[in-house]
Design an enzyme around this catalytic site. Structure first.
Site, PDB file in Angstrom:
ATOM      1  NE  ARG A 101     -27.331  12.453  12.370  1.00  0.00           N
ATOM      2  CZ  ARG A 101     -27.323  13.200  11.274  1.00  0.00           C
ATOM      3  NH1 ARG A 101     -26.221  13.840  10.914  1.00  0.00           N
ATOM      4  NH2 ARG A 101     -28.392  13.312  10.533  1.00  0.00           N
ATOM      5  N   GLY A 113      -5.984  -0.202   9.652  1.00  0.00           N
ATOM      6  CA  GLY A 113      -5.300  -0.964  10.697  1.00  0.00           C
ATOM      7  C   GLY A 113      -5.857  -2.358  10.688  1.00  0.00           C
ATOM      8  NE  ARG A 145     -27.386   8.968   9.671  1.00  0.00           N
ATOM      9  CZ  ARG A 145     -27.703  10.044   8.958  1.00  0.00           C
ATOM     10  NH1 ARG A 145     -26.791  10.654   8.238  1.00  0.00           N
ATOM     11  NH2 ARG A 145     -28.934  10.510   8.973  1.00  0.00           N
ATOM     12  N   GLY A 166       0.845  -1.196   0.000  1.00  0.00           N
ATOM     13  CA  GLY A 166       0.000   0.000   0.000  1.00  0.00           C
ATOM     14  C   GLY A 166       0.879   1.244   0.000  1.00  0.00           C
ATOM     15  CG  ASP A 179      -1.621  -0.342   8.680  1.00  0.00           C
ATOM     16  OD1 ASP A 179      -2.343   0.661   8.508  1.00  0.00           O
ATOM     17  OD2 ASP A 179      -1.784  -1.414   8.055  1.00  0.00           O
ATOM     18  CG  HIS A 234      -7.570   3.882  -0.265  1.00  0.00           C
ATOM     19  ND1 HIS A 234      -8.739   3.184  -0.436  1.00  0.00           N
ATOM     20  CD2 HIS A 234      -6.582   2.965  -0.244  1.00  0.00           C
ATOM     21  CE1 HIS A 234      -8.463   1.894  -0.533  1.00  0.00           C
ATOM     22  NE2 HIS A 234      -7.169   1.732  -0.423  1.00  0.00           N
ATOM     23  CB  VAL A 235      -8.972  10.152   3.014  1.00  0.00           C
ATOM     24  CG1 VAL A 235      -8.594  11.500   3.581  1.00  0.00           C
ATOM     25  CG2 VAL A 235     -10.093  10.301   2.004  1.00  0.00           C
ATOM     26  CD  GLN A 236      -7.366   6.097   7.613  1.00  0.00           C
ATOM     27  OE1 GLN A 236      -7.017   5.741   8.725  1.00  0.00           O
ATOM     28  NE2 GLN A 236      -8.160   5.370   6.860  1.00  0.00           N
TER      29      GLN A 236
HETATM   30  O1  F6P Z   1      -1.174  -2.130   4.635  1.00  0.00           O
HETATM   31  C1  F6P Z   1      -1.648  -0.882   4.963  1.00  0.00           C
HETATM   32  C2  F6P Z   1      -3.104  -0.763   4.766  1.00  0.00           C
HETATM   33  O2  F6P Z   1      -3.279   0.588   4.880  1.00  0.00           O
HETATM   34  C3  F6P Z   1      -4.025  -1.536   5.709  1.00  0.00           C
HETATM   35  O3  F6P Z   1      -4.318  -0.905   6.909  1.00  0.00           O
HETATM   36  C4  F6P Z   1      -5.262  -1.727   4.866  1.00  0.00           C
HETATM   37  O4  F6P Z   1      -6.001  -2.853   5.257  1.00  0.00           O
HETATM   38  C5  F6P Z   1      -4.685  -1.926   3.517  1.00  0.00           C
HETATM   39  O5  F6P Z   1      -3.514  -1.163   3.466  1.00  0.00           O
HETATM   40  C6  F6P Z   1      -5.617  -1.560   2.398  1.00  0.00           C
HETATM   41  O6  F6P Z   1      -4.921  -1.724   1.207  1.00  0.00           O
HETATM   42  P1  F6P Z   1      -5.542  -1.693  -0.250  1.00  0.00           P
HETATM   43  O7  F6P Z   1      -5.436  -0.294  -0.697  1.00  0.00           O
HETATM   44  O8  F6P Z   1      -4.669  -2.591  -1.060  1.00  0.00           O
HETATM   45  O9  F6P Z   1      -6.947  -2.180  -0.155  1.00  0.00           O
END
Ligand code: F6P
Length: 341
Positions: free
Chosen positions: A162, A170, A265, A10, A127, A271-273
């Site tokens: 809410r 993670g 909610r 990732g 992570d 993926h913003v992270q």
């Molecule tokens: O390995 C880092 C990570 O950010 C994990 O926390 C998460 O499960 C994974 O990548 C998601 O990856 P992908 O973008 O391949 O779905």
């Protein structure tokens, strides 16, 4: 010497800063030339390359993502994968490889080193779950993004009475949830290392509402209640055998609404992270890892990776770093529990 560089797994803010530092030190100080491999281990496997010299790394320091591209390709899951890599490295005149990656990418690097390939590793993952190093770059950026989201969610949660749930990344380790949850004043933090009791979580939600505040719950994607396993987005596995997690936030919202009668909610940060510009701290760590990785190549420290220990950068054997995941210590979790409910 010609040095190959690849980024696998990732992506993560700071990857480009590592690449820049490797080249910016390796060319003038050691007289090395570089070759970028595209898309993680797919690059050396299929001889997919990209020129890498000083002009190619200009302007990279603040840029998120990776100019080399990434993938979760596992050469050990491909017939003749290792032989193809060895053959391509020789054909391209590459004497050494710097692999920048997490547990999977560095796991491959460990095995290739044992088979005689000259490899140095650089640990990365948002992570922060790699052993051998105190921190990985990308983590600080992810925590800051999640904290900003929590801050913003507090005000809207209170306006609408809410419960708001924030699902963060993670898979096996709750570092992002723990740090952002503590920094953002979450009323509950749920992590993969410690199973949670849904009745207790609902109790915290109710007590928070009684205080005229709206609860914020931060949950890692891999967190599990007492009586069920991880919530999956799909059962499909990647080349390293990982399933795609996601959905625990929605499951929690549903349970909270049913059990407490309060509206709940979920916001999934996803993926913003991992996107966008790295924080100053991640740029600093990534740059130092790059500088020390090229020094490790020069010293012939094959089979090692750079690691942050305190404020020093040290080299640790790849085998040590990839043997087990670094998970959240229950004592750290207990500190955060003071603020639950
Ligand atoms: O390995 C880092 C990570 O950010 C994990 O926390 C998460 O499960 C994974 O990548 C998601 O990856 P992908 O973008 O391949 O779905």
């Amino acid at each position: 010497m010609r040095v190959g560089v690849l980024t696998g797994g990732g992506d993560c803010p700071g990857l480009n800063a590592v690449i820049r530092a490797i080249v910016r030190k390796g060319v003038p100080e050691y007289g090395y030339s570089f070759l970028g491999f595209r898309d993680g281990w797919r690059g050396p496997l299929e001889a997919l390359t990209k020129p890498l010299d000083i002009p190619a790394v200009r302007g990279l320091l603040p840029r998120g993502g990776t100019i080399l591209g990434s993938s979760r390709t596992n050469p050990f899951a491909v017939p003749d994968g290792v032989e193809r890599i060895q053959h391509n490295l020789q054909n391209l005149g590459v004497d050494a490889l710097i692999a920048i990656g997490g547990e999977d990418t560095l796991g491959v690097a460990t095995k290739l080193h044992e088979m005689g390939v000259n490899v140095v590793g650089v640990p990365k993952t948002i992570d922060n779950d790699l052993s051998g190093t105190d921190y990985t770059f990308g983590f600080d950026t992810a925590v800051n993004i999640a904290t900003e989201a929590i801050d913003r969610l507090h005000t809207t949660a209170e306006s609408h009475h809410r419960a708001l749930i924030v699902e963060v990344m993670g898979r096996h380790a709750g570092w992002i949830a723990l740090h952002s949850g503590m920094a953002g004043g979450a009323n509950a933090i749920l992590i993969p290392e410690i199973r949670f009791d849904i009745d207790q979580v609902c109790g915290w939600v109710e007590s928070r509402f009684r205080l005229e505040y709206a609860p914020i719950i931060v949950v890692s994607e891999g967190a599990m209640p007492n009586d069920r396993d991880e919530v999956l987005q799909s059962g499909d596995k990647d080349a390293f055998g990982h399933v795609r997690l996601g959905g625990i936030g929605d499951w929690l919202a549903h349970q909270i609404e049913e059990r407490t009668g309060k509206e709940a909610r979920t916001t999934v940060l996803g993926h913003v992270q991992r996107g966008g510009t790295p924080t100053a701290r991640d740029r600093w760590l990534a740059t130092r890892f790059g500088l020390h990785a090229i020094d490790a190549v020069h010293a012939g420290s094959w089979g090692h990776m750079t690691a942050l220990r305190g404020t020093d950068i040290e080299l640790v054997p790849l085998s040590e770093a990839t043997k087990e995941l670094k998970v959240v210590d229950p004592r750290l979790y207990a500190e955060a529990e003071v603020f639950f409910g």
